[in-house]
Design a protein around this motif. Structure first.
Motif, PDB file in Angstrom:
ATOM      1  N   ARG A 209      -8.081   0.474  -3.559  1.00 14.18           N
ATOM      2  CA  ARG A 209      -6.874   0.156  -4.331  1.00 14.18           C
ATOM      3  C   ARG A 209      -6.658   1.133  -5.477  1.00 14.18           C
ATOM      4  O   ARG A 209      -5.558   1.243  -6.000  1.00 14.18           O
ATOM      5  N   ARG A 210      -7.733   1.813  -5.893  1.00 15.25           N
ATOM      6  CA  ARG A 210      -7.620   2.718  -7.027  1.00 15.25           C
ATOM      7  C   ARG A 210      -6.758   3.935  -6.703  1.00 15.25           C
ATOM      8  O   ARG A 210      -6.110   4.500  -7.588  1.00 15.25           O
ATOM      9  N   ALA A 211      -6.730   4.335  -5.450  1.00 13.57           N
ATOM     10  CA  ALA A 211      -5.957   5.509  -5.061  1.00 13.57           C
ATOM     11  C   ALA A 211      -4.457   5.242  -5.211  1.00 13.57           C
ATOM     12  O   ALA A 211      -3.965   4.157  -4.895  1.00 13.57           O
ATOM     13  N   SER A 212      -3.727   6.225  -5.699  1.00 12.62           N
ATOM     14  CA  SER A 212      -2.285   6.097  -5.855  1.00 12.62           C
ATOM     15  C   SER A 212      -1.594   6.316  -4.513  1.00 12.62           C
ATOM     16  O   SER A 212      -1.879   7.288  -3.804  1.00 12.62           O
ATOM     17  N   LYS A 213      -0.677   5.390  -4.186  1.00 11.43           N
ATOM     18  CA  LYS A 213       0.048   5.477  -2.917  1.00 11.43           C
ATOM     19  C   LYS A 213       1.379   6.185  -3.136  1.00 11.43           C
ATOM     20  O   LYS A 213       2.095   5.866  -4.099  1.00 11.43           O
ATOM     21  N   PRO A 214       1.751   7.115  -2.273  1.00 10.65           N
ATOM     22  CA  PRO A 214       3.069   7.762  -2.414  1.00 10.65           C
ATOM     23  C   PRO A 214       4.177   6.796  -2.008  1.00 10.65           C
ATOM     24  O   PRO A 214       4.008   5.971  -1.097  1.00 10.65           O
ATOM     25  N   LEU A 215       5.313   6.880  -2.694  1.00 15.68           N
ATOM     26  CA  LEU A 215       6.454   6.060  -2.302  1.00 15.68           C
ATOM     27  C   LEU A 215       6.967   6.529  -0.943  1.00 15.68           C
ATOM     28  O   LEU A 215       7.002   7.737  -0.656  1.00 15.68           O
ATOM     29  N   PRO A 216       7.361   5.609  -0.075  1.00 16.68           N
ATOM     30  CA  PRO A 216       7.785   6.002   1.276  1.00 16.68           C
ATOM     31  C   PRO A 216       9.053   6.853   1.300  1.00 16.68           C
ATOM     32  O   PRO A 216       9.306   7.559   2.276  1.00 16.68           O
ATOM     33  N   ASP A 217       9.858   6.802   0.232  1.00 16.03           N
ATOM     34  CA  ASP A 217      11.109   7.565   0.218  1.00 16.03           C
ATOM     35  C   ASP A 217      10.988   8.865  -0.580  1.00 16.03           C
ATOM     36  O   ASP A 217      11.996   9.448  -0.988  1.00 16.03           O
ATOM     37  N   ASN A 218       9.760   9.317  -0.860  1.00 15.00           N
ATOM     38  CA  ASN A 218       9.574  10.612  -1.534  1.00 15.00           C
ATOM     39  C   ASN A 218      10.105  11.745  -0.648  1.00 15.00           C
ATOM     40  O   ASN A 218       9.865  11.768   0.564  1.00 15.00           O
ATOM     41  N   THR A 259      11.953   2.632  -3.418  1.00 19.10           N
ATOM     42  CA  THR A 259      11.325   1.470  -2.783  1.00 19.10           C
ATOM     43  C   THR A 259       9.807   1.605  -2.822  1.00 19.10           C
ATOM     44  O   THR A 259       9.248   2.647  -2.478  1.00 19.10           O
ATOM     45  N   PHE A 260       9.146   0.519  -3.268  1.00 18.58           N
ATOM     46  CA  PHE A 260       7.692   0.476  -3.176  1.00 18.58           C
ATOM     47  C   PHE A 260       7.274   0.271  -1.724  1.00 18.58           C
ATOM     48  O   PHE A 260       8.032  -0.305  -0.930  1.00 18.58           O
ATOM     49  N   PRO A 261       6.090   0.711  -1.357  1.00  9.25           N
ATOM     50  CA  PRO A 261       5.622   0.450   0.009  1.00  9.25           C
ATOM     51  C   PRO A 261       5.590  -1.046   0.283  1.00  9.25           C
ATOM     52  O   PRO A 261       5.320  -1.853  -0.613  1.00  9.25           O
ATOM     53  N   ARG A 262       5.878  -1.441   1.516  1.00  8.63           N
ATOM     54  CA  ARG A 262       5.841  -2.860   1.877  1.00  8.63           C
ATOM     55  C   ARG A 262       4.376  -3.297   1.946  1.00  8.63           C
ATOM     56  O   ARG A 262       3.629  -2.930   2.855  1.00  8.63           O
ATOM     57  N   MET A 263       3.977  -4.034   0.950  1.00  6.87           N
ATOM     58  CA  MET A 263       2.569  -4.396   0.796  1.00  6.87           C
ATOM     59  C   MET A 263       2.483  -5.698   0.020  1.00  6.87           C
ATOM     60  O   MET A 263       3.499  -6.293  -0.374  1.00  6.87           O
ATOM     61  N   THR A 264       1.261  -6.147  -0.199  1.00  2.00           N
ATOM     62  CA  THR A 264       1.024  -7.356  -0.986  1.00  2.00           C
ATOM     63  C   THR A 264       0.666  -6.973  -2.412  1.00  2.00           C
ATOM     64  O   THR A 264      -0.319  -6.262  -2.640  1.00  2.00           O
TER      65      THR A 264
END
Length: 418
Positions: A209-218, A259-264
């Motif tokens: 979870r510590r890793a930063s996720k790229p936004l899907p619309d980048n 948009t944030f990634p579709r996640m919990t």
């Protein structure tokens, strides 16, 4: 027989209480500061049979006042010896005697030592000091103080711990006679191992979870990067599985709908994302954020705590404090909010709530095991080990001071002539 007497505070006195079953004993007490007294060297000496006796409780007591202790804090050592010949005045003055006077130890005794002191609060320096005070006399329950000035003062005790005789413990370590102790230790160790396995698994998940996720619309062509950290509150039903979108506005530009990634978004969670833009937005001013309420059941609503945006290029950080529900069934029913960047005008209630949650998640020893922020360097395994270390040390402390206060002690002040 050697005994340690710690003197932790200045202006202290020492009290030694000794009880013997024999009336014909030849016990002698020797006392020294920072070294064990022997026949070669000692500071103070007395014969037990010549000490004053408490006729009610049946013990002899040796009282060393402030003039004898002379503010010497640290370790004092008491040695109990059985002698066949008396110590002469010359021996006592010289601080040593002939070794041939020592005989085999045959007398059983009970010993209790403690220190006491009289202190008042120096309001100028905000410290407790014994200046102008002295201990006139002390017992295990009452200390009589003499004062050279009119001020409120108090007395303190340091109760000596029980001596742990490991030879006796090992000799009496039969399982059938100590089943409760063994079961308590066994359950504690098994619980520690189970919690440690769970904590290790959670640490692995935290690393993910510590890793930063790229936004899907980048856009791959965009080169200006922001880091966005979203903190979900610890309230019940704060977890969200709805689709979350936002617009970030600055002085120079604003983003399109992102948009944030579709996640919990987990309750008490901290999620990090990377957003790329074509150019700098300037100093950030507003964040508009909403969700589509498509999560199933309780996972539709979201309690958003704080969103932190960091400009990777300049290192500047911007906080958008929400601390409200984005939910149709809670608070004001809004799922779309415009949040201004926080500054010096943050309300006290928001500051307090944010500080409370951060302290519970990061600094509370027990609660932080379950609510540890993923980016904390203090892992869950380390926190679990600290908790059980505290538990085991508490058990050891209870054993050391077990039965140390079997009678109720009455406290108070009595004024009058001594």
């Amino acid at each position: 027989m050697e005994h340690l007497i710690p003197v932790p505070k200045a202006d202290s006195v020492i009290m030694v209480e000794i009880t013997t079953n024999s009336t014909n004993h030849t016990l002698n007490l020797f006392l020294s500061y920072e070294k064990i007294p022997t026949y070669r060297s000692f500071m103070f000496h007395t014969k037990v049979s010549e000490l004053p006796k408490n006729e009610t409780l049946g013990y002899h007591y040796w009282y060393l006042d402030n003039n004898a202790v002379q503010n010497r804090t640290g370790r004092w050592f008491l040695n109990v010896m059985e002698l066949k010949d008396n110590i002469t005045e010359d021996d006592a003055t010289a601080g040593h005697f002939d070794k041939t006077k020592i005989t085999n130890f045959t007398t059983d005794y009970l010993l209790r030592t403690y220190t006491a002191g009289c202190y008042y609060l120096d309001e100028k320096y905000e410290i407790w000091t014994g200046k102008g005070l002295q201990v006139i006399n002390t017992t295990y329950d009452v200390t009589v103080c003499g004062s050279a000035h009119m001020t409120l003062f108090g007395a303190g005790f340091f109760v000596q711990p029980n001596t742990l005789d490991f030879d006796y413990i090992m000799a009496e370590a039969d399982f059938s006679d100590n089943m409760t102790i063994y079961m308590a230790i066994l359950v504690s160790i098994i619980s520690y191992l189970l919690f440690l396995i769970w904590a290790k698994y959670q640490d692995i998940q935290d690393d993910k979870r510590r890793a930063s996720k790229p936004l899907p619309d980048n856009d791959p062509g965009d080169s200006y990067v922001y880091e966005i950290i979203a903190m979900t509150g610890a309230q019940s039903q704060a977890t969200c599985k709805s689709k979350i979108q936002f617009i970030l506005s600055g002085e120079d530009d604003e983003t399109d709908i992102r948009t944030f990634p579709r996640m919990t978004f987990q309750r008490s969670g901290i999620d990090s994302f990377v957003m790329a833009t074509s150019r700098s937005l300037g100093k950030l001013s507003y964040l508009r954020i909403w969700h589509d309420n498509t999560g199933i059941g309780d996972y539709a609503s979201w309690f958003l705590g704080v969103v932190t945006v960091r400009d990777i290029q300049t290192g500047e950080k911007y906080q958008f404090i929400n601390d409200q529900w984005l939910a149709v069934e809670k608070d004001d029913g809004q799922i779309d909010r415009i949040i201004p960047v926080s500054g010096a005008d943050i309300t006290f209630s928001k500051k307090f709530r944010q500080s409370k949650e951060n302290n519970l998640k990061q600094n509370h020893l027990w609660i932080s095991v379950f609510m540890r922020p993923p980016r904390s360097r203090f892992t869950r395994c380390q926190r679990v080990s600290s908790c059980f270390s505290l538990l085991f040390l508490s058990m050891l402390g209870n054993a050391v001071w077990y039965g140390g206060n079997s009678e109720s002690v009455k406290s108070g002040f009595q004024f009058g002539f001594i």
